[in-house]
Design a protein around this motif. Structure first.
Motif, PDB file in Angstrom:
ATOM      1  N   SER A   9       0.828  -0.905   0.198  1.00  0.00           N
ATOM      2  CA  SER A   9       0.361  -0.157   0.394  1.00  0.00           C
ATOM      3  C   SER A   9       0.813   1.262  -0.428  1.00  0.00           C
ATOM      4  O   SER A   9       1.956   1.174   0.626  1.00  0.00           O
ATOM      5  CB  SER A   9      -0.797   0.034   1.127  1.00  0.00           C
ATOM      6  N   THR A  10       0.927   2.391  -0.260  1.00  0.00           N
ATOM      7  CA  THR A  10       0.693   3.603  -0.448  1.00  0.00           C
ATOM      8  C   THR A  10       0.050   4.514   0.909  1.00  0.00           C
ATOM      9  O   THR A  10      -1.069   4.068   0.550  1.00  0.00           O
ATOM     10  CB  THR A  10       1.050   4.091  -1.948  1.00  0.00           C
ATOM     11  N   ARG A  11       0.954   5.061   1.072  1.00  0.00           N
ATOM     12  CA  ARG A  11       0.555   6.509   2.403  1.00  0.00           C
ATOM     13  C   ARG A  11      -0.099   7.701   1.635  1.00  0.00           C
ATOM     14  O   ARG A  11       0.168   8.194   0.707  1.00  0.00           O
ATOM     15  CB  ARG A  11       1.285   6.355   3.352  1.00  0.00           C
ATOM     16  N   TYR A  12      -1.597   7.598   2.072  1.00  0.00           N
ATOM     17  CA  TYR A  12      -1.466   8.884   1.980  1.00  0.00           C
ATOM     18  C   TYR A  12      -1.485  10.203   2.950  1.00  0.00           C
ATOM     19  O   TYR A  12      -2.499   9.232   3.526  1.00  0.00           O
ATOM     20  CB  TYR A  12      -3.051   8.946   0.919  1.00  0.00           C
ATOM     21  N   VAL A  13      -2.568  11.298   2.101  1.00  0.00           N
ATOM     22  CA  VAL A  13      -3.129  12.266   3.287  1.00  0.00           C
ATOM     23  C   VAL A  13      -4.164  13.038   2.771  1.00  0.00           C
ATOM     24  O   VAL A  13      -4.587  13.740   1.854  1.00  0.00           O
ATOM     25  CB  VAL A  13      -1.984  13.325   3.213  1.00  0.00           C
ATOM     26  N   ALA A  14      -5.574  12.585   4.280  1.00  0.00           N
ATOM     27  CA  ALA A  14      -6.545  13.190   2.773  1.00  0.00           C
ATOM     28  C   ALA A  14      -6.750  14.722   4.066  1.00  0.00           C
ATOM     29  O   ALA A  14      -6.448  14.929   5.276  1.00  0.00           O
ATOM     30  CB  ALA A  14      -7.846  12.171   3.251  1.00  0.00           C
ATOM     31  N   HIS A  15      -7.210  15.634   3.223  1.00  0.00           N
ATOM     32  CA  HIS A  15      -6.633  16.472   4.042  1.00  0.00           C
ATOM     33  C   HIS A  15      -8.771  17.587   3.967  1.00  0.00           C
ATOM     34  O   HIS A  15      -9.931  16.787   2.746  1.00  0.00           O
ATOM     35  CB  HIS A  15      -6.486  17.991   2.341  1.00  0.00           C
ATOM     36  N   LEU A  16      -9.603  17.063   4.918  1.00  0.00           N
ATOM     37  CA  LEU A  16     -10.974  17.860   5.483  1.00  0.00           C
ATOM     38  C   LEU A  16     -10.764  18.835   6.042  1.00  0.00           C
ATOM     39  O   LEU A  16     -10.927  18.724   6.790  1.00  0.00           O
ATOM     40  CB  LEU A  16     -11.145  16.555   6.119  1.00  0.00           C
ATOM     41  N   PRO A  17     -10.808  19.645   5.724  1.00  0.00           N
ATOM     42  CA  PRO A  17     -11.743  21.321   5.754  1.00  0.00           C
ATOM     43  C   PRO A  17     -13.012  21.346   6.561  1.00  0.00           C
ATOM     44  O   PRO A  17     -13.673  20.431   6.676  1.00  0.00           O
ATOM     45  CB  PRO A  17     -11.618  22.363   4.577  1.00  0.00           C
ATOM     46  N   PHE A  18     -12.972  22.044   7.685  1.00  0.00           N
ATOM     47  CA  PHE A  18     -13.920  22.133   8.895  1.00  0.00           C
ATOM     48  C   PHE A  18     -13.219  23.973   9.237  1.00  0.00           C
ATOM     49  O   PHE A  18     -12.251  24.119   9.048  1.00  0.00           O
ATOM     50  CB  PHE A  18     -13.977  21.142   9.874  1.00  0.00           C
ATOM     51  N   THR A  19     -14.475  23.875  10.406  1.00  0.00           N
ATOM     52  CA  THR A  19     -14.016  25.090  10.900  1.00  0.00           C
ATOM     53  C   THR A  19     -14.630  25.568  12.516  1.00  0.00           C
ATOM     54  O   THR A  19     -15.276  24.126  12.471  1.00  0.00           O
ATOM     55  CB  THR A  19     -14.896  26.192  10.448  1.00  0.00           C
ATOM     56  N   ALA A  20     -13.504  25.623  13.162  1.00  0.00           N
ATOM     57  CA  ALA A  20     -13.614  25.825  14.265  1.00  0.00           C
ATOM     58  C   ALA A  20     -13.368  27.152  15.151  1.00  0.00           C
ATOM     59  O   ALA A  20     -13.090  28.632  14.071  1.00  0.00           O
ATOM     60  CB  ALA A  20     -12.845  25.344  14.962  1.00  0.00           C
ATOM     61  N   ARG A  21     -13.947  27.563  16.278  1.00  0.00           N
ATOM     62  CA  ARG A  21     -13.769  28.578  16.782  1.00  0.00           C
ATOM     63  C   ARG A  21     -12.037  29.537  17.113  1.00  0.00           C
ATOM     64  O   ARG A  21     -12.417  30.732  16.638  1.00  0.00           O
ATOM     65  CB  ARG A  21     -13.702  29.272  18.203  1.00  0.00           C
ATOM     66  N   ASP A  22     -11.513  28.196  17.556  1.00  0.00           N
ATOM     67  CA  ASP A  22      -9.906  28.705  17.662  1.00  0.00           C
ATOM     68  C   ASP A  22      -8.899  27.507  17.111  1.00  0.00           C
ATOM     69  O   ASP A  22      -9.524  26.155  17.779  1.00  0.00           O
ATOM     70  CB  ASP A  22      -9.736  29.775  19.181  1.00  0.00           C
ATOM     71  N   LEU A  23      -7.811  27.699  17.715  1.00  0.00           N
ATOM     72  CA  LEU A  23      -7.016  26.510  17.795  1.00  0.00           C
ATOM     73  C   LEU A  23      -7.347  25.176  18.351  1.00  0.00           C
ATOM     74  O   LEU A  23      -7.233  24.253  18.060  1.00  0.00           O
ATOM     75  CB  LEU A  23      -5.416  26.928  17.497  1.00  0.00           C
ATOM     76  N   SER A  24      -7.279  25.793  19.789  1.00  0.00           N
ATOM     77  CA  SER A  24      -7.983  24.749  20.939  1.00  0.00           C
ATOM     78  C   SER A  24      -8.867  23.710  20.244  1.00  0.00           C
ATOM     79  O   SER A  24      -9.302  22.646  20.487  1.00  0.00           O
ATOM     80  CB  SER A  24      -7.862  25.403  21.728  1.00  0.00           C
ATOM     81  N   SER A  25     -10.205  25.005  19.644  1.00  0.00           N
ATOM     82  CA  SER A  25     -11.213  24.048  19.331  1.00  0.00           C
ATOM     83  C   SER A  25     -11.262  23.280  18.196  1.00  0.00           C
ATOM     84  O   SER A  25     -11.447  21.872  18.180  1.00  0.00           O
ATOM     85  CB  SER A  25     -12.745  25.000  19.006  1.00  0.00           C
ATOM     86  N   ALA A  26     -10.396  23.567  17.353  1.00  0.00           N
ATOM     87  CA  ALA A  26      -9.935  23.102  16.280  1.00  0.00           C
ATOM     88  C   ALA A  26      -9.161  21.803  16.745  1.00  0.00           C
ATOM     89  O   ALA A  26      -9.490  19.875  15.639  1.00  0.00           O
ATOM     90  CB  ALA A  26      -8.864  23.434  15.412  1.00  0.00           C
TER      91      ALA A  26
END
Length: 92
Positions: A9-26
């Motif tokens: 298998s080959t490693r991939y990275v999935a990028h899944l954008p989302f919203t959050a109030r701040d870095l701590s919440s993210a």
């Protein structure tokens, strides 16, 4: 008898954008997401990182992920106080 072949298998990275109030919440959201998917052998949750959408060169680690006893990895938050320890469901 048929021969069983190992499929590489080959490693991939999935990028899944989302919203959050701040870095701590993210970070909380991302930890929760990774832990909820820990049953998937294909997921390397310990390597999860978080970026701001416009600053994808600056990654924030989610988990400590250092090797601990029995070949497991530390599943505490990145930058945690105290000693490392394996917890919960992240894969080694």
């Amino acid at each position: 008898m048929s021969e069983i072949r190992k499929v590489e298998s080959t490693r991939y990275v999935a990028h899944l954008p989302f919203t959050a109030r701040d870095l701590s919440s993210a970070l909380i959201f991302t930890r929760t997401l990774v832990r909820s998917l820990a049953f998937l052998d294909e997921l390397d949750g310990g390597e999860a990182t978080l970026t701001y959408e416009g600053e994808q060169n600056q990654h924030h680690r989610i988990f400590c992920d250092l090797l601990v006893a029995n070949g497991r990895r530390c599943e505490r938050r990145a930058g945690h106080d105290g000693s490392c320890q394996p917890r919960g469901g992240l894969r080694a």
